[in-house]
Design a protein around this motif. Sequence first.
Motif, PDB file in Angstrom:
ATOM      1  N   SER A  91     -17.721  10.035 -25.826  1.00 38.23           N
ATOM      2  CA  SER A  91     -18.410   8.872 -25.277  1.00 38.23           C
ATOM      3  C   SER A  91     -18.104   8.691 -23.791  1.00 38.23           C
ATOM      4  CB  SER A  91     -18.017   7.617 -26.051  1.00 38.23           C
ATOM      5  OG  SER A  91     -18.644   6.484 -25.510  1.00 38.23           O
ATOM      6  N   LYS A 145     -20.227  11.258 -22.057  1.00 37.53           N
ATOM      7  CA  LYS A 145     -21.643  10.911 -22.132  1.00 37.53           C
ATOM      8  C   LYS A 145     -22.014   9.774 -21.204  1.00 37.53           C
ATOM      9  CE  LYS A 145     -23.587   9.954 -25.821  1.00 37.53           C
ATOM     10  NZ  LYS A 145     -23.993   9.391 -27.079  1.00 37.53           N
ATOM     11  N   ASP A 176     -26.233  13.602 -23.467  1.00 38.26           N
ATOM     12  CA  ASP A 176     -27.133  12.908 -24.389  1.00 38.26           C
ATOM     13  C   ASP A 176     -28.517  13.558 -24.426  1.00 38.26           C
ATOM     14  OD1 ASP A 176     -27.480  12.082 -21.767  1.00 38.26           O
ATOM     15  OD2 ASP A 176     -27.943  10.010 -22.291  1.00 38.26           O
ATOM     16  N   MET A 221     -28.096  16.699 -26.506  1.00 38.53           N
ATOM     17  CA  MET A 221     -27.914  16.317 -27.910  1.00 38.53           C
ATOM     18  C   MET A 221     -29.252  15.954 -28.543  1.00 38.53           C
ATOM     19  SD  MET A 221     -24.405  14.074 -27.684  1.00 38.53           S
ATOM     20  CE  MET A 221     -24.873  13.133 -29.107  1.00 38.53           C
ATOM     21  N   ALA A 222     -30.087  15.224 -27.816  1.00 32.20           N
ATOM     22  CA  ALA A 222     -31.404  14.847 -28.333  1.00 32.20           C
ATOM     23  C   ALA A 222     -32.271  16.080 -28.544  1.00 32.20           C
ATOM     24  CB  ALA A 222     -32.080  13.866 -27.378  1.00 32.20           C
ATOM     25  N   LYS A 251     -31.106  17.705 -31.558  1.00 40.10           N
ATOM     26  CA  LYS A 251     -31.074  16.798 -32.709  1.00 40.10           C
ATOM     27  C   LYS A 251     -29.671  16.752 -33.324  1.00 40.10           C
ATOM     28  CE  LYS A 251     -35.949  17.164 -33.914  1.00 40.10           C
ATOM     29  NZ  LYS A 251     -36.499  17.795 -32.792  1.00 40.10           N
ATOM     30  N   MET A 252     -28.669  16.542 -32.468  1.00 40.93           N
ATOM     31  CA  MET A 252     -27.274  16.541 -32.894  1.00 40.93           C
ATOM     32  C   MET A 252     -26.664  15.171 -32.611  1.00 40.93           C
ATOM     33  SD  MET A 252     -24.206  19.169 -31.810  1.00 40.93           S
ATOM     34  CE  MET A 252     -25.208  20.584 -32.192  1.00 40.93           C
ATOM     35  N   SER A 253     -25.939  14.658 -33.581  1.00 45.11           N
ATOM     36  CA  SER A 253     -25.277  13.363 -33.408  1.00 45.11           C
ATOM     37  C   SER A 253     -23.988  13.530 -32.606  1.00 45.11           C
ATOM     38  CB  SER A 253     -24.957  12.738 -34.760  1.00 45.11           C
ATOM     39  OG  SER A 253     -23.905  13.448 -35.388  1.00 45.11           O
ATOM     40  N   ALA A 254     -23.520  12.421 -32.056  1.00 47.29           N
ATOM     41  CA  ALA A 254     -22.275  12.446 -31.281  1.00 47.29           C
ATOM     42  C   ALA A 254     -21.100  12.843 -32.169  1.00 47.29           C
ATOM     43  CB  ALA A 254     -22.023  11.086 -30.639  1.00 47.29           C
ATOM     44  N   GLY A 255     -21.072  12.347 -33.379  1.00 50.42           N
ATOM     45  CA  GLY A 255     -19.986  12.683 -34.301  1.00 50.42           C
ATOM     46  C   GLY A 255     -19.947  14.165 -34.615  1.00 50.42           C
ATOM     47  N   THR A 256     -21.107  14.738 -34.854  1.00 53.01           N
ATOM     48  CA  THR A 256     -21.189  16.173 -35.142  1.00 53.01           C
ATOM     49  C   THR A 256     -20.748  16.993 -33.941  1.00 53.01           C
ATOM     50  OG1 THR A 256     -22.989  15.821 -36.715  1.00 53.01           O
ATOM     51  CG2 THR A 256     -22.749  18.042 -35.824  1.00 53.01           C
TER      52      THR A 256
END
Length: 75
Positions: free
Chosen positions: A33, A36, A8, A11-12, A15-20
């Motif tokens: 998930s 994460k 996480d 990802m932050a 700037k990437m979403s979990a789906g991406t």
Amino acid sequence: MPIVVNIDVMMAKRKMSAGTLAEKIGITPANLSILKNNKAKAVRFTTLYALCRALDCQPGDILEYIPDEAPDSSD
């Protein structure tokens, strides 16, 4: 558990979403998930490779060792 997964955080930073991210590395959002939220018991090297590639980072940016607290020696 003394190994913490910091997906996480990376990802932050990216700037990437979990789906991406799940789509880029070829796993389901549910399995991402689990990783994460530190619920995974193991991580395949192929998944770790894909995570590092997608997030442009090193394995040490994702996995962190936190030692267990040593027992009090005054007993």
